[in-house]
Design a protein around this motif. Sequence first.
Motif, mmCIF file in Angstrom:
data_model
loop_
_atom_site.group_PDB
_atom_site.id
_atom_site.type_symbol
_atom_site.label_atom_id
_atom_site.label_comp_id
_atom_site.label_asym_id
_atom_site.label_seq_id
_atom_site.Cartn_x
_atom_site.Cartn_y
_atom_site.Cartn_z
ATOM 1 N N LEU A 1 -49.927 -92.946 -77.060
ATOM 2 C CA LEU A 1 -50.446 -93.969 -76.162
ATOM 3 C C LEU A 1 -51.833 -93.676 -75.623
ATOM 4 C CD1 LEU A 1 -47.233 -94.548 -74.001
ATOM 5 C CD2 LEU A 1 -48.054 -95.966 -75.879
ATOM 6 N N SER A 2 -52.251 -92.412 -75.622
ATOM 7 C CA SER A 2 -53.470 -92.036 -74.911
ATOM 8 C C SER A 2 -54.068 -90.773 -75.502
ATOM 9 C CB SER A 2 -53.139 -91.816 -73.430
ATOM 10 O OG SER A 2 -54.184 -91.175 -72.750
ATOM 11 N N ILE A 3 -55.378 -90.597 -75.267
ATOM 12 C CA ILE A 3 -56.043 -89.347 -75.648
ATOM 13 C C ILE A 3 -55.422 -88.164 -74.917
ATOM 14 C CG2 ILE A 3 -57.802 -89.512 -73.843
ATOM 15 C CD1 ILE A 3 -59.810 -88.398 -75.841
ATOM 16 N N LEU A 4 -54.733 -88.440 -73.820
ATOM 17 C CA LEU A 4 -54.077 -87.390 -73.049
ATOM 18 C C LEU A 4 -52.888 -86.779 -73.793
ATOM 19 C CD1 LEU A 4 -54.165 -86.003 -70.249
ATOM 20 C CD2 LEU A 4 -52.687 -87.840 -69.390
ATOM 21 N N ASP A 5 -52.255 -87.540 -74.681
ATOM 22 C CA ASP A 5 -51.024 -87.090 -75.348
ATOM 23 C C ASP A 5 -51.185 -85.764 -76.091
ATOM 24 O OD1 ASP A 5 -50.091 -89.483 -74.364
ATOM 25 O OD2 ASP A 5 -50.091 -90.507 -76.305
ATOM 26 N N PRO A 6 -52.156 -85.633 -77.020
ATOM 27 C CA PRO A 6 -52.279 -84.348 -77.726
ATOM 28 C C PRO A 6 -52.677 -83.207 -76.811
ATOM 29 C CG PRO A 6 -54.119 -85.801 -78.279
ATOM 30 C CD PRO A 6 -53.119 -86.627 -77.528
ATOM 31 N N LEU A 7 -53.401 -83.502 -75.728
ATOM 32 C CA LEU A 7 -53.761 -82.449 -74.779
ATOM 33 C C LEU A 7 -52.518 -81.922 -74.071
ATOM 34 C CD1 LEU A 7 -56.975 -84.009 -73.184
ATOM 35 C CD2 LEU A 7 -56.815 -82.382 -75.087
ATOM 36 N N LEU B 1 -47.892 -74.837 -82.095
ATOM 37 C CA LEU B 1 -47.911 -76.074 -82.868
ATOM 38 C C LEU B 1 -49.135 -76.149 -83.773
ATOM 39 C CD1 LEU B 1 -46.988 -78.728 -80.131
ATOM 40 C CD2 LEU B 1 -45.478 -77.825 -81.915
ATOM 41 N N PHE B 2 -49.010 -76.930 -84.836
ATOM 42 C CA PHE B 2 -50.128 -77.340 -85.670
ATOM 43 C C PHE B 2 -50.270 -78.851 -85.537
ATOM 44 C CE2 PHE B 2 -49.045 -73.284 -87.405
ATOM 45 C CZ PHE B 2 -50.226 -72.769 -87.908
ATOM 46 N N ALA B 3 -51.464 -79.351 -85.775
ATOM 47 C CA ALA B 3 -51.681 -80.792 -85.661
ATOM 48 C C ALA B 3 -52.830 -81.227 -86.548
ATOM 49 C CB ALA B 3 -51.976 -81.170 -84.213
ATOM 50 N N MET B 4 -52.779 -82.492 -86.985
ATOM 51 C CA MET B 4 -53.892 -83.121 -87.674
ATOM 52 C C MET B 4 -54.755 -83.860 -86.656
ATOM 53 S SD MET B 4 -52.033 -84.882 -90.947
ATOM 54 C CE MET B 4 -50.694 -84.075 -91.824
ATOM 55 N N ALA B 5 -56.048 -83.954 -86.936
ATOM 56 C CA ALA B 5 -56.953 -84.741 -86.105
ATOM 57 C C ALA B 5 -57.937 -85.457 -87.019
ATOM 58 C CB ALA B 5 -57.690 -83.859 -85.114
ATOM 59 N N LYS B 6 -58.440 -86.599 -86.587
ATOM 60 C CA LYS B 6 -59.337 -87.376 -87.432
ATOM 61 C C LYS B 6 -60.560 -86.557 -87.823
ATOM 62 C CE LYS B 6 -61.470 -89.680 -83.429
ATOM 63 N NZ LYS B 6 -61.728 -90.998 -82.797
ATOM 64 N N VAL C 1 -58.017 -84.715 -91.024
ATOM 65 C CA VAL C 1 -57.395 -85.657 -91.952
ATOM 66 C C VAL C 1 -58.256 -86.916 -92.018
ATOM 67 C CG1 VAL C 1 -55.909 -86.646 -90.135
ATOM 68 C CG2 VAL C 1 -55.273 -86.911 -92.544
ATOM 69 N N ASP C 2 -58.418 -87.436 -93.208
ATOM 70 C CA ASP C 2 -59.091 -88.720 -93.408
ATOM 71 C C ASP C 2 -58.018 -89.793 -93.331
ATOM 72 O OD1 ASP C 2 -60.402 -91.002 -94.275
ATOM 73 O OD2 ASP C 2 -61.536 -89.956 -95.824
ATOM 74 N N ARG C 3 -58.017 -90.543 -92.233
ATOM 75 C CA ARG C 3 -56.949 -91.523 -92.014
ATOM 76 C C ARG C 3 -57.119 -92.778 -92.852
ATOM 77 N NH1 ARG C 3 -56.829 -92.125 -85.598
ATOM 78 N NH2 ARG C 3 -59.016 -92.607 -86.014
ATOM 79 N N GLY C 4 -58.257 -92.911 -93.517
ATOM 80 C CA GLY C 4 -58.511 -94.137 -94.268
ATOM 81 C C GLY C 4 -58.018 -94.117 -95.696
ATOM 82 N N THR D 1 -51.785 -93.610 -85.142
ATOM 83 C CA THR D 1 -52.875 -93.833 -84.207
ATOM 84 C C THR D 1 -52.305 -94.278 -82.873
ATOM 85 O OG1 THR D 1 -55.015 -94.948 -83.908
ATOM 86 C CG2 THR D 1 -53.205 -96.265 -84.822
ATOM 87 N N ARG D 2 -53.171 -94.414 -81.871
ATOM 88 C CA ARG D 2 -52.707 -94.855 -80.555
ATOM 89 C C ARG D 2 -52.286 -96.321 -80.562
ATOM 90 N NH1 ARG D 2 -57.633 -93.242 -76.730
ATOM 91 N NH2 ARG D 2 -58.732 -93.379 -78.702
ATOM 92 N N SER D 3 -51.254 -96.615 -79.800
ATOM 93 C CA SER D 3 -50.876 -98.006 -79.561
ATOM 94 C C SER D 3 -51.726 -98.536 -78.412
ATOM 95 C CB SER D 3 -49.396 -98.106 -79.200
ATOM 96 O OG SER D 3 -49.085 -99.396 -78.704
ATOM 97 N N LEU D 4 -52.425 -99.626 -78.640
ATOM 98 C CA LEU D 4 -53.270 -100.204 -77.603
ATOM 99 C C LEU D 4 -52.491 -101.144 -76.688
ATOM 100 C CD1 LEU D 4 -56.544 -100.913 -79.619
ATOM 101 C CD2 LEU D 4 -55.934 -98.901 -78.255
#
Length: 239
Positions: A64-70, A80-85, A106-109, A136-139
């Motif tokens: 939902l927010s940029i705060l989530d991965p933080l 943890l491991f994570a992908m980021a754009k 990761v290339d999301r396209g 991706t985030r839900s707006l």
Amino acid sequence: MNRRPKGFPQNFPVRDVTHRSLRYRVVASTIGFLVRIFFAGCFRIEGLENIPPEGGYILCGNHLSILDPLILGSMYPDTLFAMAKKELFKNSLLSWVLAGCNTFPVDRGKPDRFAINMAVRILGSGGRLMLFIEGTRSLTGAMAQAEPGLGFLVRHTRANVLPFAIFGTERAWPHGKRLPSRKAWTLRIGKLMTQEELRRQGSSSEQISATAAEAIADLLPHRYQGVYAAGLRHTDKVE
């Protein structure tokens, strides 16, 4: 993107899959301290008893927010491991920091062999990979259709999935705002899903992702469930 960005180390992970590098420890401790201080009395973390004591899995939830991965990266008790754009890795210094925090691009396209191979390797080594199931985030705050990426990884690694749900962060740090505000949020961790449970609706990548998405939705208040709300599951839109 099928090659390493500038500044991304040749040897990744920086440490083994169960231990944190110095960069990871410093960044996670700093962000975790700031989050706890800023949101003191405004957040809840539920279901920590559901975290497996050992072994690898995919930690998967809504976004939902940029705060989530933080929050997840700094307050989750395990490594943890994570992908980021991939755009975040254009700066070589930031790329170096992110790599030390177990984050890879990761290339999301389009299909990204580098990211796919890295995720499979991490899970195959017993690491814990965090994914946002919608990609991706839900707006709107409501869950959208799950991407098949989770199902693909489950099929190719036979990893179990630990579902989580986060809500309230869309108010604490809304899309487009430069800074967060003190609004209440909750992180809720569900029970580990085995291969049998994940394949309940079928064995395709889409079906596995949908099964996991329903488990995530069941951890959310109704207004956040979106296409996975009761009566709307297996459809493509919310009326």
